[in-house]
Design a protein around this motif. Structure first.
Motif, short mmCIF file in Angstrom:
data_model
loop_
_atom_site.label_atom_id
_atom_site.label_comp_id
_atom_site.label_asym_id
_atom_site.label_seq_id
_atom_site.Cartn_x
_atom_site.Cartn_y
_atom_site.Cartn_z
N PHE A 15 0.89 -1.14 0.23
CA PHE A 15 0.28 -0.17 0.49
C PHE A 15 0.93 1.11 -0.33
N ALA A 16 1.65 1.15 0.89
CA ALA A 16 2.92 2.56 0.73
C ALA A 16 3.36 2.69 -0.33
N VAL A 17 4.36 1.67 -1.38
CA VAL A 17 4.96 1.87 -2.79
C VAL A 17 3.76 2.73 -3.26
N CYS A 18 2.99 1.72 -3.59
CA CYS A 18 1.58 2.66 -4.44
C CYS A 18 0.95 3.38 -4.11
N PHE A 19 0.76 3.98 -2.75
CA PHE A 19 0.72 5.44 -2.32
C PHE A 19 2.06 5.93 -3.00
N VAL A 20 2.77 5.98 -2.41
CA VAL A 20 3.49 6.62 -2.89
C VAL A 20 4.68 6.56 -4.45
#
Length: 362
Positions: A15-20
């Motif tokens: 989720f964090a990678v896709c959000f950034v």
């Protein structure tokens, strides 16, 4: 079987990678900072600079909250760690929580400082102030950029987190947290690198990406790199006032047709040549009217009465480049793997020919 803590950690990492670094699927779902804060950010078309003042600030704040979000999630994913009770948590988790709270606290203070005095303290405002005239301020530069961005003739390419925008006066690179701005009249552009990708998500054909260094004669403007598809190189050059030097001697393939034309030329050069009778005078190519006609269609692929190809009786009227472009224009654009083996009609008499039938005049 994996524990809930491991499963949550892996899921939150994705989720964090896709959000950034949001892929197209995440953008289309509206799970980006720009979409979530759309009401506060306003319209990019209406006020480009003001939009990115807020966007860069909001992005920094949102990303700084990710570690704290992970800690709060772990409170429920791993209740045995007692993370909901600070005094019962391990020293490692206490340290993690300290920094998870410290990051958004610092970014919040920074965002507040940037927004003071009408965003005068924001790094983008300082970047624009470098380009302001002695009697004006950064807002005059922002107004110029806003006006030119609204024009439909600007050059724009790239994903939202890595866009390149060229207007009549400005060259702008939009990144996740900042903007690089240079004035066209002050810059030198140099092609520094080229990367060839055999497969891309949008195409089954090789794609060439160029890296261009933008350096300004203004000592206060930091040089930056822009990256774009080679098929957009011609459009970029048309919008730029300054020439683009090719210090690395990069061979730039601007389109699929250019890639094919290079292969077409190399194959024709090893074909049988044609000698023009001494009584025949060659005329300019009727395709471009710039080059003397230098090719003749002669059936060489098979015997005269075999196969689909036919003998062409036209006199030499085309140059190699124009014939290559004609050959490419008659192909199925969705199946480029068939181009080299296909047959097309002569542009003059419609007799079918293949690449083996194209002969250079010596």
């Amino acid at each position: 079987m994996e524990s809930p803590a491991v499963t949550f950690t892996l899921a939150y990492l994705v989720f964090a990678v896709c959000f950034v670094f949001p892929p197209d699927e995440v953008r289309s779902a509206g799970l980006t900072v720009q979409s979530l804060l759309a009401a506060w950010l306003g319209s990019e078309d209406a006020a480009f600079v003001q939009y990115h003042l807020r966007r860069s600030t909001g992005t920094l704040l949102a990303h700084s909250l990710l570690p704290l979000g992970y800690y709060l999630g772990m409170c429920f994913a791993a209740p045995e760690k007692h993370l909901c009770f600070f005094h019962l948590a391990s020293e490692g988790w206490k340290t993690f929580l300290f920094f998870a709270v410290l990051f958004p606290a610092i970014t919040s203070a920074l965002a507040y400082y940037w927004s003071r005095k009408g965003w005068n303290n924001h790094p983008l405002a300082r970047t624009l102030a470098v380009h302001a005239l002695p009697q004006s301020r950064w807002r005059a530069v922002a107004s110029s950029i806003n006006t030119e961005f609204r024009r439909i003739d600007k050059f724009a390419t790239g994903a939202p987190g890595a866009r390149v925008i060229v207007t009549d006066t400005w060259v702008i690179k939009v990144t996740t947290y900042c903007l690089h701005v240079a004035q066209q009249q002050d810059i030198h552009l140099t092609v520094t690198d080229s990367r060839q990708h055999e497969l891309t998500p949008d195409s089954n054909m090789p794609v060439q990406f160029l890296t261009i260094r933008v350096a300004s004669i203004n000592p206060y403007v930091k040089a930056f790199d822009i990256r774009l598809n080679s098929t957009e190189y011609g459009e970029l050059r048309e919008k730029l006032r300054a020439p683009i030097s090719n210090a690395a001697n990069v061979v730039i393939h601007q389109s699929l047709s250019d890639l094919f034309l290079e292969t077409f030329t190399s194959l024709v050069e090893i074909n049988q040549t044609y000698s023009v009778p001494s009584t025949q005078e060659l005329e300019p190519c009727i395709g471009c009217m710039q080059t003397i006609a230098n090719i003749k269609l002669i059936k060489n692929c098979q015997e005269l009465n075999e196969g689909e190809c036919q003998q062409c009786y036209c006199r030499p009227m085309w140059c190699l480049t124009c014939m290559g472009k004609w050959f490419a224009s008659r192909q199925d654009q969705q199946h480029p793997e068939t181009w080299l083996s296909s047959k097309v009609p002569c542009p003059t008499c419609r007799a079918k020919f293949c690449i083996l039938d194209v002969c250079i005049i010596r």
